[in-house]
Write an enzyme that holds these catalytic residues in place. Structure first.
Site, short mmCIF file in Angstrom:
data_model
loop_
_atom_site.label_atom_id
_atom_site.label_comp_id
_atom_site.label_asym_id
_atom_site.label_seq_id
_atom_site.Cartn_x
_atom_site.Cartn_y
_atom_site.Cartn_z
N GLU A 48 -49.45 25.78 -23.32
CA GLU A 48 -49.91 26.09 -21.95
C GLU A 48 -49.91 27.61 -21.79
OE1 GLU A 48 -47.59 24.51 -18.64
OE2 GLU A 48 -49.27 24.94 -17.29
N CYS A 244 -49.13 22.28 -15.85
CA CYS A 244 -49.61 22.44 -14.47
C CYS A 244 -50.91 23.23 -14.40
CB CYS A 244 -48.56 23.15 -13.64
SG CYS A 244 -47.10 22.16 -13.36
N ASN A 375 -51.98 15.56 -15.51
CA ASN A 375 -50.78 16.09 -16.17
C ASN A 375 -49.53 15.41 -15.64
OD1 ASN A 375 -48.92 17.84 -17.49
ND2 ASN A 375 -48.78 19.04 -15.61
N GLU A 376 -49.02 15.95 -14.54
CA GLU A 376 -47.71 15.49 -14.06
C GLU A 376 -47.89 14.94 -12.65
OE1 GLU A 376 -44.52 18.48 -13.42
OE2 GLU A 376 -43.81 17.75 -15.35
O1 AHR Z 1 -43.72 23.33 -19.10
C1 AHR Z 1 -43.78 23.97 -17.88
C2 AHR Z 1 -44.26 23.05 -16.76
O2 AHR Z 1 -43.36 22.00 -16.56
C3 AHR Z 1 -45.55 22.35 -17.01
O3 AHR Z 1 -46.62 23.15 -16.70
C4 AHR Z 1 -45.48 21.18 -16.09
O4 AHR Z 1 -46.23 20.09 -16.55
C5 AHR Z 1 -44.02 20.90 -15.97
O5 AHR Z 1 -43.62 20.79 -14.66
#
Ligand code: AHR
Length: 659
Positions: A48, A244, A375-376
């Protein structure tokens, strides 16, 4: 005197006795009864653009804000000090409008002095190496009645010139100019100085400086030492672009892969969502140039032999931020983006996106097999949207394995809701995230023991032990955090029939520009180190094996009994038996391995990763004090005796004949 001597002798004898009295822990390694297959994708990498991982990190561009597209067009740039000339610098706007790159800069030379210019500060400076070659390029256009030549210089932190070149021949039309030069010294935080000499004014854009020696010597390339560290992990997959960053703080700020491909100068830069996210680590100069875009990503995955695993936005922005949601009836363009990404990777060159891939230099398909949707994300809003993606993707691309998310936590209402609803659908894998204290990892080595063996497979897509730190951010990657992750990973390996993929997160962090820690790899502008956690990942990933092998003590898997954790695997192709043993005790533990029948060659080695103190860590300034060390181990028929030193992660590699 005689009395004292005999007393000392008795004490010595006693010490010897108690020393030899420590019984070995017997571990039965059933190498002749291998279990389920382990996926080649088991251990992968999560990339990322956080902590300057892409711009200022892996992407080797040294000029920050090269196209003057930051919110403040001159950020990163400064006009030259008076003794070097005078004039005016004015941000300009293209006419006709160029949507990918609307701004440039105009520099007017003061007629009395005929010399003026700008400097660029790089990403916390520029890392320059003595005798290395640097490629400078610029797009320029002269104003009417102007005659200007350009001096390009690299300056050390103390102001010494450590590299220089000259460009002339500018015309009234926008043209690209290039020059290559060598550096005469090494500097961690160099500056780029551009001095214009002559009369009139000039427009400049895409001012760029790359080391010639990039990964695979590619233009628009990647930083070789950082890529090598990633490649050395031999990752099974490469997840990209996050995280994120996929979601964006708002939907407008989400990651849109289509704006990251095609000519580099037309890729539309956006703010990096991590720039202001962490209150005490704000980084307002953090943007995404997308020089490392989706084409470079697929190439990188191919280079390092990792399965590409892109994650696409599912029509939701980060639920911790703006939490924007695309109405279901407007989701089509998001789903189309996913379909087009598959076409970009795997489509025939006669298709629109497959054609672009070919135009960019890769007519061969990238052979994409996995795609993550969201993603999350969590709750109904996610499930509703995921369902729409799944319907279309399964119909049009049954060959692609789909990964869905289960939210940000390892357990609890959102997690349970996610799993329950997803079981009614058909994702191939579910992505679980856990950033937890080190001890949680010890306690959860059995986490997957009771998962449904025939259910949806698990992608442990983001995890890291978050413990204590001192004033140095790298200290959060303590030896204890790494050891606890290793203990947990024996549990992932034992359950490789359920867990098909796992990746530590985040991957990279610049020591001067991080937002998040711990991180797997730390770097500055010239140096890079692996954290202890990196070396744990490397042990598991480099020695993955093709099949699980039961490693039992008193008939049970070792999941923390007396502080010991173990797993074993077999590589049928290479003829290797791998036994991984973690000793979380502050004392050594002798171990006796009793191996199931195989045609052993008699050769065995032990890799030991250890440190005396739980708080020890590796750092860019002090180097890697925690690294695996390999020693031979004696085999006695089908028996191996070895010591698991205090606080150690051990890999025992035993060779056998494959035929
Ligand atoms: O790894 C850092 C962040 O942690 C990522 O962007 C997110 O998916 C998680 O909350």
């Amino acid at each position: 005197m005689r009395k004292i001597l005999s007393c000392m002798l008795m004490m010595f004898a006693l010490t010897l006795l108690t020393g030899t009295a420590q019984e070995s822990l017997r571990i039965v390694v059933q190498a002749d009864k291998p279990g389920a297959e382990i996926q080649p994708t088991m251990w992968g990498v999560f990339f990322e653009d956080i902590n300057f991982a892409a711009d200022g990190g892996v992407y080797a561009e040294l000029v920050k804000n090269r196209s003057f597209e930051f919110e403040f067009p001159l950020s990163g740039w400064r006009q030259l000090s008076r003794q070097n000339g005078t004039g005016r610098i004015v941000p300009g706007f293209y006419y006709p409008y160029n949507p990918g790159n609307p701004h440039h800069v105009s520099i007017f030379l003061d007629p009395a002095v005929e010399s003026f210019g700008i400097t660029n500060e790089g990403f916390r400076g520029m890392g320059i190496r003595k005798d290395a070659q640097y490629n400078f390029s610029v797009k320029a256009r002269l104003h009417e009645s102007s005659d200007i030549k350009m001096k390009v210089e690299l300056l050390s932190a103390s102001g010494q010139i450590i590299g220089t070149a000259v460009i002339s021949g500018f015309t009234a039309d926008w043209t690209n100019h290039k020059v290559s030069f060598a550096a005469s010294d090494t500097e961690l935080k160099a500056l780029l100085r551009i001095t214009l000499e002559g009369k009139g004014a000039i427009d400049l854009d895409m001012i760029s400086l790359f080391p010639a020696d990039t990964w695979k010597e590619r233009e628009n390339g990647l930083r070789k030492d950082l890529v090598q560290m990633i490649a050395d992990l031999k990752p099974g997959f490469l997840r990209f672009p996050g995280g994120c960053i996929v979601e964006g703080r708002t939907l407008e700020n989400r990651y849109q892969w289509k704006t990251t491909v095609g000519p580099v100068e037309d890729r539309k830069l956006i703010m990096n969502r991590w720039n202001l996210e962490i209150r005490n680590r704000q980084t307002p100069d953090y943007f995404q140039s997308f020089g490392l875009g989706f084409y470079e990503y697929f190439l990188l995955a191919e280079d390092i032999g990792a399965e590409p695993l892109p994650i696409v936005n599912c029509g939701m922005s980060c639920q911790y931020n703006a939490a924007e949601v695309v109405p279901l009836e407007e989701l089509d363009s998001y789903i189309q983006d996913a379909l087009d990404l598959i076409e970009f990777a795997n489509g025939e060159t006669s298709t629109r996106w497959g054609g672009l891939r070919a135009e960019m230099g890769h007519p061969e398909k990238f052979n994409l097999k996995y795609l993550g949707v969201g993603n999350e994300q969590w709750d109904e809003q996610y499930i509703e949207r995921y369902r729409e993606f799944e319907k279309v993707l399964k119909d049009k691309h049954p060959e692609i394995k789909i990964i869905s998310g289960s939210g940000p936590s390892a357990a609890g209402r959102m997690f349970e809701y996610g799993w329950t609803e997803l079981r009614k659908l058909s994702p191939d894998l579910i992505d679980e995230h856990y950033y937890m204290p080190p001890e949680w990892f010890l306690q959860n080595a059995t986490r997957y023991d009771n998962y449904d063996r025939n259910g949806i497979k698990v992608f442990a897509g983001e995890y890291a032990a978050h413990g204590k730190e001192d004033s140095n951010p790298e200290s959060r990657n303590s030896w204890w955090s790494a050891l606890c992750e290793a203990a947990f990973m024996t549990g992932l390996e034992r359950n490789a029939d359920v867990v098909h993929m796992a990746s530590y997160a985040p991957l990279l962090a610049h020591v001067d520009a991080w937002q998040w820690r711990p991180d797997l790899i730390w770097f500055d502008n010239l140096n890079v180190i692996g954290s202890p956690n990196y070396y744990v990942q490397k042990i598991f990933s480099n020695y993955n094996g093709t099949h699980i092998v039961p490693a039992l003590s008193e008939g049970k898997a070792l999941t923390g009994q007396d502080g010991i954790y173990a797993s074993a695997s077999l590589d049928r192709n290479k003829g290797k038996l791998y036994v991984k043993i973690v000793n979380s005790n502050e004392k050594p533990v002798p171990v006796q391995l009793d191996l199931g029948r195989l045609p052993y060659t008699g050769t065995a080695v032990q890799q030991i990763l250890k440190s005396q103190n739980k708080e020890d860590f590796n750092s860019v300034s002090k180097g890697e004090i925690i690294k695996p060390v390999t020693t031979p181990v004696k085999m006695n028929g089908r028996r191996v005796d070895a010591t698991m030193e205090q606080l150690s992660v051990n890999l025992i590699i035993i060779d056998f004949k494959t035929r």
